[in-house]
Design a protein around this motif. Structure first.
Motif, short mmCIF file in Angstrom:
data_model
loop_
_atom_site.label_atom_id
_atom_site.label_comp_id
_atom_site.label_asym_id
_atom_site.label_seq_id
_atom_site.Cartn_x
_atom_site.Cartn_y
_atom_site.Cartn_z
N ASP A 126 0.76 -1.12 -0.18
CA ASP A 126 -0.24 -0.10 -0.36
C ASP A 126 0.87 0.85 0.28
O ASP A 126 0.84 2.55 -0.19
N VAL A 127 2.42 1.08 0.78
CA VAL A 127 2.81 2.03 0.38
C VAL A 127 3.91 1.68 0.86
O VAL A 127 4.49 0.41 1.38
N ILE A 128 5.58 3.03 0.21
CA ILE A 128 6.45 2.28 0.18
C ILE A 128 7.23 3.84 0.21
O ILE A 128 6.78 4.87 -0.07
N ILE A 129 8.73 3.31 1.11
CA ILE A 129 9.34 4.85 1.40
C ILE A 129 10.88 3.95 2.24
O ILE A 129 10.73 3.23 1.85
N VAL A 130 11.13 4.79 0.81
CA VAL A 130 13.07 4.99 -0.01
C VAL A 130 13.48 5.67 1.67
O VAL A 130 13.34 6.88 1.72
N GLU A 131 14.11 5.15 2.10
CA GLU A 131 14.85 6.09 2.96
C GLU A 131 16.79 5.96 3.08
O GLU A 131 17.96 5.32 3.05
N GLY A 132 16.89 6.78 1.54
CA GLY A 132 18.16 7.31 1.38
C GLY A 132 17.65 8.49 -0.52
O GLY A 132 16.59 8.54 -0.74
N GLY A 133 18.76 8.74 -0.76
CA GLY A 133 19.00 9.77 -1.77
C GLY A 133 18.17 8.84 -3.40
O GLY A 133 18.80 7.60 -3.51
N VAL A 134 17.44 8.61 -4.03
CA VAL A 134 16.93 8.54 -4.92
C VAL A 134 17.44 9.36 -6.57
O VAL A 134 17.15 10.92 -6.55
N ASP A 135 17.87 8.75 -7.67
CA ASP A 135 18.38 9.78 -9.08
C ASP A 135 16.83 9.21 -10.11
O ASP A 135 16.59 9.63 -10.94
N LEU A 136 16.95 7.60 -9.73
CA LEU A 136 16.04 7.67 -10.94
C LEU A 136 15.09 6.12 -9.92
O LEU A 136 15.80 5.37 -9.07
N LEU A 137 14.31 6.35 -9.72
CA LEU A 137 13.25 4.80 -9.10
C LEU A 137 13.01 3.62 -9.72
O LEU A 137 12.79 3.69 -10.99
N PRO A 138 14.04 2.79 -9.13
CA PRO A 138 13.71 0.86 -9.81
C PRO A 138 12.35 0.54 -10.46
O PRO A 138 11.62 0.79 -9.37
N ASP A 139 12.19 -0.03 -11.42
CA ASP A 139 11.33 -0.68 -12.41
C ASP A 139 10.64 -1.69 -11.86
O ASP A 139 9.38 -1.48 -10.78
N ALA A 169 19.63 13.79 1.49
CA ALA A 169 20.58 12.28 2.26
C ALA A 169 21.23 11.66 0.83
O ALA A 169 21.05 11.58 -0.71
N PRO A 170 22.84 11.09 0.77
CA PRO A 170 23.30 10.33 -0.13
C PRO A 170 22.64 9.17 -0.89
O PRO A 170 21.42 8.12 -0.25
N ILE A 171 22.84 9.05 -2.50
CA ILE A 171 21.77 8.44 -3.25
C ILE A 171 21.92 7.10 -3.14
O ILE A 171 23.45 6.35 -2.64
N LEU A 172 21.16 5.30 -2.87
CA LEU A 172 21.57 5.05 -2.48
C LEU A 172 21.65 3.87 -4.28
O LEU A 172 21.93 4.15 -4.61
N GLU A 173 22.72 2.28 -3.65
CA GLU A 173 23.27 1.92 -4.58
C GLU A 173 21.83 1.17 -5.74
O GLU A 173 21.25 0.79 -4.45
N GLY A 174 22.11 1.51 -7.01
CA GLY A 174 20.78 1.32 -8.00
C GLY A 174 19.69 1.93 -7.85
O GLY A 174 18.20 1.65 -8.50
N PHE A 175 19.39 3.61 -7.42
CA PHE A 175 18.82 4.39 -7.79
C PHE A 175 19.16 5.50 -8.50
O PHE A 175 18.83 6.50 -8.13
#
Length: 217
Positions: free
Chosen positions: A146-159, A203-209
Motif C-alpha cells: 500500500d505504501v513504500i518509503i525509501v530511506e535514502g537518496g534517489v536519482d531514478l526509482l527502479p522499475d 541524503a546520499p543516493i542509494l546503490e541501484g537508484f
C-alpha cells in the motif's frame, strides 16, 4: 548515565513538532521507539541529533525531521502493508510498525539486517519482517504494498520497486539533484506514478537508484 528518554522527548519537541508534524501516531511512535537502540553502540550519543547519522559505506539514518515529515505526507493507515527500503538497523521500520498493519524492511547489508531484526524482536514489535537483499529489488514475495518509503537518496526509482506498489498506493522518495534534494510523494494510478513535491531534504543516493549515464564519445 545518559537520559535517552529526555533526549527522545526533546527530539520530538524541537525537531518534529515544529516541522508541522501533528499526526498523533507519528508523535507517539517517535516518543516510544528508543532510537539509540537502532544505531551502532559507538553512535548512541549522536542518535538524537537533528541531522542524518552516518552509518558508513554511503549509508545514513535519516534525521528525525525528514522521516517524520515523510510519514506525515504518506498518512499510513492501520490496515496497510508498508515496504521500508533501506531500513538499516531498523529504526524507521520500528516507528512505522506503530502505524501500519505489517512492515517489511529491506536491507542489503547482512549484519545490519540481522541486527535490525534482533532489536525489533527485543523491542516486542511483532509486525515487522526484515528482508535481506538488494534495496533496488525490494521484497516482491511479500507485496504488493500500500505504501513504500525509501530511506535514502534517489536519482531514478527502479522499475522493480514501482511494480511492487499497489494501484492506488503511495510512495515517498528523496530525489537528489547534485547536493540538493526534494522529497516527493508519488501516487500510483493505472500502473503509472504521478509525483508532487513535498519538502526539501537530502541524503546520499542509494546503490541501484542512479540513472545510467549516457555514453559519450
Amino acid at each position: 548515565m545518559t537520559d535517552f528518554t529526555a533526549r527522545r522527548r526533546m527530539m520530538v519537541d524541537t525537531q518534529v513538532r515544529p516541522s508541522d508534524v501533528t499526526k498523533f501516531p507519528i508523535i507517539d511512535a517517535m516518543l516510544k521507539v528508543a532510537r539509540e537502540n537502532y544505531v551502532p553502540v559507538a553512535k548512541r550519543e549522536a542518535a538524537y541529533l537533528g541531522e542524518n547519522l552516518e552509518l558508513g559505506e554511503g549509508r545514513i539514518m535519516l534525521e528525525p525531521r525528514t522521516l517524520a515529515k515523510m510519514l506525515d505526507a504518506l498518512a499510513i493507515n492501520g490496515d496497510e502493508l508498508v515496504l521500508d527500503v533501506g531500513c538499516a538497523y531498523g529504526y524507521s521500520s520500528a516507528v512505522i510498525a506503530h502505524m501500519a498493519q505489517v512492515v517489511v524492511g529491506v536491507e542489503v547489508d547482512e549484519q545490519m539486517a540481522k541486527d535490525a531484526q534482533e532489536t525489533i524482536i527485543a523491542s516486542d514489535i511483532d509486525n515487522v519482517i526484515v528482508h535481506h537483499g538488494p534495496l533496488a529489488e525490494g521484497a516482491p514475495k511479500h507485496g504488493p504494498y500500500d505504501v513504500i518509503i525509501v530511506e535514502g537518496g534517489v536519482d531514478l526509482l527502479p522499475d522493480d520497486l514501482s511494480a511492487q506498489l499497489k494501484d492506488g498506493g503511495r510512495i515517498a522518495c528523496i530525489f537528489m539533484d547534485g547536493p540538493l534534494g526534494e522529497v516527493r510523494l508519488g501516487y500510483k494510478r493505472d500502473n503509472a506514478i504521478s509525483w508532487r513535491p513535498a519538502f526539501n531534504a537530502g541524503a546520499p543516493i542509494l546503490e541501484g537508484f542512479t540513472r545510467e549515464k549516457a555514453f559519450q564519445l
